[in-house]
Design a protein around this motif. Sequence first.
Motif, PDB file in Angstrom:
ATOM      1  N   ASP A 147      57.746  60.867  64.529  1.00  0.00           N
ATOM      2  CA  ASP A 147      58.157  59.527  64.969  1.00  0.00           C
ATOM      3  C   ASP A 147      59.485  59.257  64.248  1.00  0.00           C
ATOM      4  N   SER A 148      60.584  59.682  64.877  1.00  0.00           N
ATOM      5  CA  SER A 148      61.869  59.637  64.158  1.00  0.00           C
ATOM      6  C   SER A 148      62.315  58.209  63.882  1.00  0.00           C
ATOM      7  N   GLY A 149      61.954  57.276  64.769  1.00  0.00           N
ATOM      8  CA  GLY A 149      62.305  55.876  64.522  1.00  0.00           C
ATOM      9  C   GLY A 149      61.714  55.378  63.215  1.00  0.00           C
ATOM     10  N   TYR A 202      64.033  56.027  60.300  1.00  0.00           N
ATOM     11  CA  TYR A 202      65.118  55.042  60.167  1.00  0.00           C
ATOM     12  C   TYR A 202      64.570  53.718  59.627  1.00  0.00           C
ATOM     13  N   ARG A 203      63.390  53.336  60.098  1.00  0.00           N
ATOM     14  CA  ARG A 203      62.770  52.102  59.611  1.00  0.00           C
ATOM     15  C   ARG A 203      62.451  52.209  58.116  1.00  0.00           C
ATOM     16  N   ILE A 204      61.876  53.350  57.717  1.00  0.00           N
ATOM     17  CA  ILE A 204      61.490  53.569  56.322  1.00  0.00           C
ATOM     18  C   ILE A 204      62.721  53.542  55.419  1.00  0.00           C
ATOM     19  N   ALA A 247      66.693  48.961  61.194  1.00  0.00           N
ATOM     20  CA  ALA A 247      66.821  50.405  61.437  1.00  0.00           C
ATOM     21  C   ALA A 247      67.977  50.682  62.383  1.00  0.00           C
ATOM     22  N   SER A 248      68.103  49.862  63.413  1.00  0.00           N
ATOM     23  CA  SER A 248      69.153  50.153  64.391  1.00  0.00           C
ATOM     24  C   SER A 248      70.540  49.857  63.819  1.00  0.00           C
ATOM     25  N   GLN A 249      70.614  48.993  62.801  1.00  0.00           N
ATOM     26  CA  GLN A 249      71.912  48.787  62.117  1.00  0.00           C
ATOM     27  C   GLN A 249      72.335  50.047  61.366  1.00  0.00           C
ATOM     28  N   ILE A 250      71.438  50.568  60.528  1.00  0.00           N
ATOM     29  CA  ILE A 250      71.847  51.748  59.740  1.00  0.00           C
ATOM     30  C   ILE A 250      71.963  52.987  60.628  1.00  0.00           C
ATOM     31  N   ALA A 251      71.220  52.991  61.754  1.00  0.00           N
ATOM     32  CA  ALA A 251      71.228  54.159  62.634  1.00  0.00           C
ATOM     33  C   ALA A 251      72.568  54.354  63.334  1.00  0.00           C
ATOM     34  N   ALA A 252      73.433  53.348  63.292  1.00  0.00           N
ATOM     35  CA  ALA A 252      74.742  53.479  63.933  1.00  0.00           C
ATOM     36  C   ALA A 252      75.729  54.250  63.059  1.00  0.00           C
ATOM     37  N   ILE A 268      74.493  58.298  57.733  1.00  0.00           N
ATOM     38  CA  ILE A 268      73.049  58.067  57.602  1.00  0.00           C
ATOM     39  C   ILE A 268      72.276  58.964  58.567  1.00  0.00           C
ATOM     40  N   ARG A 269      72.791  59.123  59.784  1.00  0.00           N
ATOM     41  CA  ARG A 269      72.131  60.019  60.738  1.00  0.00           C
ATOM     42  C   ARG A 269      72.127  61.443  60.194  1.00  0.00           C
ATOM     43  N   ALA A 270      73.247  61.849  59.581  1.00  0.00           N
ATOM     44  CA  ALA A 270      73.341  63.203  59.031  1.00  0.00           C
ATOM     45  C   ALA A 270      72.331  63.386  57.899  1.00  0.00           C
ATOM     46  N   GLY A 290      62.104  59.673  69.941  1.00  0.00           N
ATOM     47  CA  GLY A 290      63.224  58.935  69.365  1.00  0.00           C
ATOM     48  C   GLY A 290      64.288  58.609  70.380  1.00  0.00           C
ATOM     49  N   ARG A 291      65.550  58.686  69.943  1.00  0.00           N
ATOM     50  CA  ARG A 291      66.680  58.383  70.810  1.00  0.00           C
ATOM     51  C   ARG A 291      67.533  59.615  71.099  1.00  0.00           C
ATOM     52  N   ASP A 292      67.575  60.530  70.125  1.00  0.00           N
ATOM     53  CA  ASP A 292      68.475  61.693  70.218  1.00  0.00           C
ATOM     54  C   ASP A 292      67.737  62.990  69.935  1.00  0.00           C
ATOM     55  N   MET A 293      66.432  63.012  70.191  1.00  0.00           N
ATOM     56  CA  MET A 293      65.658  64.229  69.909  1.00  0.00           C
ATOM     57  C   MET A 293      66.142  65.386  70.798  1.00  0.00           C
ATOM     58  N   GLY A 294      66.337  65.109  72.086  1.00  0.00           N
ATOM     59  CA  GLY A 294      66.760  66.160  73.013  1.00  0.00           C
ATOM     60  C   GLY A 294      68.250  66.471  72.947  1.00  0.00           C
ATOM     61  N   ALA A 310      69.208  43.356  72.853  1.00  0.00           N
ATOM     62  CA  ALA A 310      70.208  43.490  71.791  1.00  0.00           C
ATOM     63  C   ALA A 310      70.134  44.877  71.163  1.00  0.00           C
ATOM     64  N   ARG A 311      68.893  45.344  70.928  1.00  0.00           N
ATOM     65  CA  ARG A 311      68.718  46.651  70.300  1.00  0.00           C
ATOM     66  C   ARG A 311      69.171  47.757  71.250  1.00  0.00           C
ATOM     67  N   ASP A 312      68.841  47.622  72.530  1.00  0.00           N
ATOM     68  CA  ASP A 312      69.283  48.593  73.543  1.00  0.00           C
ATOM     69  C   ASP A 312      70.790  48.744  73.547  1.00  0.00           C
ATOM     70  N   ARG A 327      72.947  48.011  71.263  1.00  0.00           N
ATOM     71  CA  ARG A 327      73.442  48.661  70.047  1.00  0.00           C
ATOM     72  C   ARG A 327      73.176  50.169  70.110  1.00  0.00           C
ATOM     73  N   ASP A 328      71.984  50.548  70.563  1.00  0.00           N
ATOM     74  CA  ASP A 328      71.623  51.969  70.587  1.00  0.00           C
ATOM     75  C   ASP A 328      72.405  52.749  71.647  1.00  0.00           C
ATOM     76  N   ARG A 329      72.726  52.084  72.775  1.00  0.00           N
ATOM     77  CA  ARG A 329      73.420  52.796  73.850  1.00  0.00           C
ATOM     78  C   ARG A 329      74.920  52.872  73.631  1.00  0.00           C
ATOM     79  N   GLN A 330      75.460  51.867  72.936  1.00  0.00           N
ATOM     80  CA  GLN A 330      76.923  51.788  72.840  1.00  0.00           C
ATOM     81  C   GLN A 330      77.503  52.384  71.576  1.00  0.00           C
ATOM     82  N   ARG A 331      76.644  52.766  70.634  1.00  0.00           N
ATOM     83  CA  ARG A 331      77.212  53.303  69.396  1.00  0.00           C
ATOM     84  C   ARG A 331      77.913  54.629  69.666  1.00  0.00           C
ATOM     85  N   ALA A 332      78.902  54.929  68.789  1.00  0.00           N
ATOM     86  CA  ALA A 332      79.721  56.125  68.997  1.00  0.00           C
ATOM     87  C   ALA A 332      78.942  57.396  68.674  1.00  0.00           C
TER      88      ALA A 332
HETATM   89  O1  C5P Z   1      61.950  53.891  67.957  1.00  0.00           O
HETATM   90  P1  C5P Z   1      62.066  52.774  66.962  1.00  0.00           P
HETATM   91  O2  C5P Z   1      62.039  51.422  67.551  1.00  0.00           O
HETATM   92  O3  C5P Z   1      61.078  52.919  65.847  1.00  0.00           O
HETATM   93  O4  C5P Z   1      63.504  52.977  66.290  1.00  0.00           O
HETATM   94  C1  C5P Z   1      64.092  51.998  65.501  1.00  0.00           C
HETATM   95  C2  C5P Z   1      65.611  52.139  65.593  1.00  0.00           C
HETATM   96  O5  C5P Z   1      65.995  53.354  64.947  1.00  0.00           O
HETATM   97  C3  C5P Z   1      66.156  52.247  67.007  1.00  0.00           C
HETATM   98  O6  C5P Z   1      66.489  50.991  67.548  1.00  0.00           O
HETATM   99  C4  C5P Z   1      67.377  53.116  66.848  1.00  0.00           C
HETATM  100  O7  C5P Z   1      68.513  52.343  66.529  1.00  0.00           O
HETATM  101  C5  C5P Z   1      67.063  53.963  65.645  1.00  0.00           C
HETATM  102  N1  C5P Z   1      66.710  55.324  66.018  1.00  0.00           N
HETATM  103  C6  C5P Z   1      67.723  56.221  66.233  1.00  0.00           C
HETATM  104  N2  C5P Z   1      67.463  57.516  66.519  1.00  0.00           N
HETATM  105  C7  C5P Z   1      66.196  57.944  66.615  1.00  0.00           C
HETATM  106  C8  C5P Z   1      65.129  57.030  66.432  1.00  0.00           C
HETATM  107  C9  C5P Z   1      65.421  55.720  66.135  1.00  0.00           C
HETATM  108  O8  C5P Z   1      68.887  55.852  66.182  1.00  0.00           O
HETATM  109  N3  C5P Z   1      65.958  59.214  66.873  1.00  0.00           N
END
Ligand code: C5P
Length: 222
Positions: free
Chosen positions: A33-35, A38-40, A98-103, A107-109, A128-132, A178-180, A182-187
């Motif tokens: 559960d990769s999200g 980021y939450r942790i 989580a979605s703030q730091i995930a941008a 941090i992703r690295a 997650g968002r970028d597993m594939g 709002a979360r969508d 941020r997640d879709r538009q980040r670089a």
């Molecule tokens: O999936 P979940 O809601 O737990 O993820 C929380 C946030 O973590 C997402 O909104 C996204 O910004 C980030 N995330 C990510 N890449 C992943 C999983 C989560 O950027 N693989």
Amino acid sequence: PSVPVVTIDGPSGVGKGTVARALSRRLHWHLLDSGALYRILALAAQRDGVPLDDSARVAALAPRLNIVFSAAADAEAILVDGVDVTAQVRLETTGGLASQIAAVPQIRAALLQRQRDFMQPPGLVADGRDMGTIVFPEAPLKIFLDASAEERARRRFRQLRDAGKPARLDGLCAEIRARDLRDRQRATAPLQAADDAVVIDTTHISADSVFAQVVDLLAARG
Ligand code: C5P
């Protein structure tokens, strides 16, 4: 490379976690559960008084955390450095942090290797968002789940209501949008389907039916 991976990506509230968990149980494969990672990490930064915009210090925390996902039959728990953080991890506000730091690329690295470490025999289901796209680009089966924001908010609303927690549908819908965005538009590693992903629109289909489709796809590939 010999460990098979199924990736399940998509926006928040689409039901990735439910499908991923069911699939990992059915196959007796590991689950990522990769999200949650980021939450942790966001929660750990708060715990240690590290400002979320101090990316270097947040990233430096990533390899040091002792994270245990304990999956007993009915109750699942997340322990971080020995403390049960399950309830905090699941909060909607934590998803926002989580979605703030995930941008942030740094941090992703910092979380990349931790995610790949979950690739253990006999196999892995990763959501997650970028597993594939980024974390497991070699995965033999990639699924991308989608659904309208309204439907995802309704599902979340029902979940909260069934758990006895008060919620407002319009507020949830706004948070999800709002979360969508941020997640879709980040670089870096924006939310998008991998070129070779199978896209399933779940707006009008049940979780059971999505699960059945994924099982069929896997059988057809295997
Ligand atoms: O999936 P979940 O809601 O737990 O993820 C929380 C946030 O973590 C997402 O909104 C996204 O910004 C980030 N995330 C990510 N890449 C992943 C999983 C989560 O950027 N693989």
